[in-house]
Design a protein around this motif. Structure first.
Motif, PDB file in Angstrom:
ATOM      1  N   ILE A  52       0.844  -1.197   0.000  1.00 40.94           N
ATOM      2  CA  ILE A  52       0.000   0.000   0.000  1.00 40.94           C
ATOM      3  C   ILE A  52       0.880   1.248   0.000  1.00 40.94           C
ATOM      4  N   LEU A  53       1.921   1.237   0.824  1.00 44.01           N
ATOM      5  CA  LEU A  53       2.821   2.391   0.863  1.00 44.01           C
ATOM      6  C   LEU A  53       3.433   2.659  -0.513  1.00 44.01           C
ATOM      7  N   SER A  54       3.912   1.625  -1.172  1.00 47.10           N
ATOM      8  CA  SER A  54       4.576   1.833  -2.461  1.00 47.10           C
ATOM      9  C   SER A  54       3.582   2.019  -3.606  1.00 47.10           C
ATOM     10  N   ASN A  55       2.571   1.152  -3.695  1.00 48.34           N
ATOM     11  CA  ASN A  55       1.628   1.256  -4.809  1.00 48.34           C
ATOM     12  C   ASN A  55       0.909   2.599  -4.822  1.00 48.34           C
ATOM     13  N   TYR A  56       0.436   3.032  -3.676  1.00 45.18           N
ATOM     14  CA  TYR A  56      -0.297   4.295  -3.620  1.00 45.18           C
ATOM     15  C   TYR A  56       0.620   5.480  -3.900  1.00 45.18           C
ATOM     16  N   THR A  57       1.846   5.421  -3.401  1.00 46.99           N
ATOM     17  CA  THR A  57       2.801   6.494  -3.697  1.00 46.99           C
ATOM     18  C   THR A  57       3.031   6.580  -5.194  1.00 46.99           C
ATOM     19  N   ASN A  58       3.218   5.432  -5.833  1.00 54.43           N
ATOM     20  CA  ASN A  58       3.444   5.434  -7.280  1.00 54.43           C
ATOM     21  C   ASN A  58       2.224   5.918  -8.054  1.00 54.43           C
ATOM     22  N   HIS A  59       1.040   5.613  -7.554  1.00 57.96           N
ATOM     23  CA  HIS A  59      -0.172   6.097  -8.223  1.00 57.96           C
ATOM     24  C   HIS A  59      -0.270   7.617  -8.168  1.00 57.96           C
ATOM     25  N   VAL A  60      -0.070   8.195  -6.991  1.00 55.48           N
ATOM     26  CA  VAL A  60      -0.232   9.649  -6.873  1.00 55.48           C
ATOM     27  C   VAL A  60       0.916  10.409  -7.525  1.00 55.48           C
ATOM     28  N   ALA A  61       2.119   9.836  -7.495  1.00 52.82           N
ATOM     29  CA  ALA A  61       3.289  10.531  -8.041  1.00 52.82           C
ATOM     30  C   ALA A  61       3.580  10.175  -9.494  1.00 52.82           C
ATOM     31  N   LEU A  62       2.867   9.173 -10.028  1.00 54.28           N
ATOM     32  CA  LEU A  62       3.135   8.701 -11.398  1.00 54.28           C
ATOM     33  C   LEU A  62       4.627   8.428 -11.585  1.00 54.28           C
ATOM     34  N   THR A  63       5.206   7.729 -10.634  1.00 51.77           N
ATOM     35  CA  THR A  63       6.640   7.450 -10.624  1.00 51.77           C
ATOM     36  C   THR A  63       7.048   6.714 -11.901  1.00 51.77           C
ATOM     37  N   ALA A  64       8.047   7.225 -12.577  1.00 50.41           N
ATOM     38  CA  ALA A  64       8.554   6.575 -13.786  1.00 50.41           C
ATOM     39  C   ALA A  64       9.284   5.291 -13.403  1.00 50.41           C
ATOM     40  N   VAL A  65       9.118   4.261 -14.227  1.00 49.43           N
ATOM     41  CA  VAL A  65       9.818   2.999 -14.001  1.00 49.43           C
ATOM     42  C   VAL A  65      11.318   3.244 -14.163  1.00 49.43           C
ATOM     43  N   ASP A  66      12.093   2.729 -13.232  1.00 48.25           N
ATOM     44  CA  ASP A  66      13.542   2.892 -13.267  1.00 48.25           C
ATOM     45  C   ASP A  66      14.119   2.204 -14.505  1.00 48.25           C
ATOM     46  N   PRO A  67      15.166   2.788 -15.105  1.00 47.58           N
ATOM     47  CA  PRO A  67      15.785   2.168 -16.280  1.00 47.58           C
ATOM     48  C   PRO A  67      16.139   0.691 -16.074  1.00 47.58           C
ATOM     49  N   ALA A  68      16.542   0.319 -14.880  1.00 48.62           N
ATOM     50  CA  ALA A  68      16.907  -1.075 -14.603  1.00 48.62           C
ATOM     51  C   ALA A  68      15.741  -2.042 -14.789  1.00 48.62           C
ATOM     52  N   PHE A  69      14.514  -1.520 -14.718  1.00 48.89           N
ATOM     53  CA  PHE A  69      13.333  -2.385 -14.789  1.00 48.89           C
ATOM     54  C   PHE A  69      12.453  -2.118 -16.009  1.00 48.89           C
ATOM     55  N   GLN A  70      12.840  -1.185 -16.857  1.00 48.94           N
ATOM     56  CA  GLN A  70      12.002  -0.843 -18.012  1.00 48.94           C
ATOM     57  C   GLN A  70      11.773  -2.020 -18.940  1.00 48.94           C
ATOM     58  N   GLN A  71      12.725  -2.943 -19.015  1.00 54.50           N
ATOM     59  CA  GLN A  71      12.551  -4.123 -19.868  1.00 54.50           C
ATOM     60  C   GLN A  71      11.385  -5.001 -19.408  1.00 54.50           C
ATOM     61  N   PHE A  72      10.933  -4.806 -18.169  1.00 56.85           N
ATOM     62  CA  PHE A  72       9.830  -5.585 -17.620  1.00 56.85           C
ATOM     63  C   PHE A  72       8.530  -4.780 -17.538  1.00 56.85           C
ATOM     64  N   SER A  73       8.439  -3.708 -18.331  1.00 54.79           N
ATOM     65  CA  SER A  73       7.265  -2.837 -18.233  1.00 54.79           C
ATOM     66  C   SER A  73       5.986  -3.666 -18.352  1.00 54.79           C
ATOM     67  N   TRP A  74       4.921  -3.150 -17.737  1.00 53.80           N
ATOM     68  CA  TRP A  74       3.679  -3.910 -17.610  1.00 53.80           C
ATOM     69  C   TRP A  74       2.519  -2.955 -17.432  1.00 53.80           C
ATOM     70  N   SER A  75       1.385  -3.345 -17.969  1.00 58.74           N
ATOM     71  CA  SER A  75       0.130  -2.693 -17.621  1.00 58.74           C
ATOM     72  C   SER A  75      -0.991  -3.691 -17.847  1.00 58.74           C
ATOM     73  N   LYS A  76      -2.070  -3.520 -17.127  1.00 63.05           N
ATOM     74  CA  LYS A  76      -3.210  -4.442 -17.276  1.00 63.05           C
ATOM     75  C   LYS A  76      -3.734  -4.408 -18.699  1.00 63.05           C
ATOM     76  N   THR A  77      -3.678  -3.263 -19.346  1.00 60.06           N
ATOM     77  CA  THR A  77      -4.201  -3.170 -20.716  1.00 60.06           C
ATOM     78  C   THR A  77      -3.341  -3.943 -21.707  1.00 60.06           C
ATOM     79  N   ASP A  78      -2.044  -4.129 -21.408  1.00 58.36           N
ATOM     80  CA  ASP A  78      -1.174  -4.905 -22.292  1.00 58.36           C
ATOM     81  C   ASP A  78      -1.666  -6.333 -22.429  1.00 58.36           C
TER      82      ASP A  78
END
Length: 187
Positions: free
Chosen positions: A158-184
């Motif tokens: 909850i701490l991380s997911n909600y923070t990322n939702h409100v801040a629209l945190t960009a995925v770190d370059p180290a993890f961009q290869q694993f990008s994901w979304s429910k719509t994908d």
């Protein structure tokens, strides 16, 4: 849309600086989530302490991943799903488990599937879980300790997911290869 600051160890409030320095040293980079959380040093500190507590529970690395990713996917966290995919790879989690969690398909291992199913019942029910869900979870070999430990993992997420939702945190370059979304996965 409100823009949230992204701090470095130099720009962060004093109370967050040591945590940022330690995180950057540990990971070799400063995760965007931590950069955002640093604006509220108590949030960052609580998140880091909650993480340490959760990884020291009775769950093994695969079970930790099942709890984290089940919650990340359920919360549709664009940042945490890729991050935990990379973390799962670094923990040598089976690719089938990683894919099933990201794709919301049943896990082959019945005990892990019981963990995933119960975690989702707990999240979706906001803590209210039917007796049948408890019975299935306990029949798989888990107990009341693990119910409470899932709540600890949920607290972290909850701490991380909600923070990322409100801040629209960009995925770190180290993890961009694993990008994901429910719509994908719907397409």
């Amino acid at each position: 849309m409100t823009t949230f600051p992204h701090h470095t160890a130099e720009t962060a409030p004093e109370a967050a600086k040591e945590n940022l320095k330690a995180s950057e040293k540990a990971y070799g980079f400063l995760p965007g989530l931590y950069q955002v959380m640093a604006d509220a040093p108590q949030l960052l500190d609580t998140y880091l302490r909650t993480h340490e507590a959760f990884v020291s529970t009775s769950f093994d690395n695969t079970e930790l991943t099942v709890v984290w990713q089940s919650i990340n996917v359920e919360h549709d966290c664009h940042y945490c799903v890729p991050a935990h995919t990379g973390i799962a790879h670094s923990m040598n989690i089976d690719q089938g488990v990683i894919d099933a969690l990201r794709d919301e398909t049943p896990l082959v291992d019945p005990k892990l599937e019981a963990l995933r199913t119960f975690t989702l019942a707990l999240v979706r029910g906001r803590g209210y879980v039917a007796q049948a869900d408890y019975d299935a979870f306990y029949a798989a070999g888990y107990g009341t300790q693990q119910v409470l430990e899932i709540i600890l993992g949920l607290s972290q997420k909850i701490l991380s997911n909600y923070t990322n939702h409100v801040a629209l945190t960009a995925v770190d370059p180290a993890f961009q290869q694993f990008s994901w979304s429910k719509t994908d996965k719907v397409a």
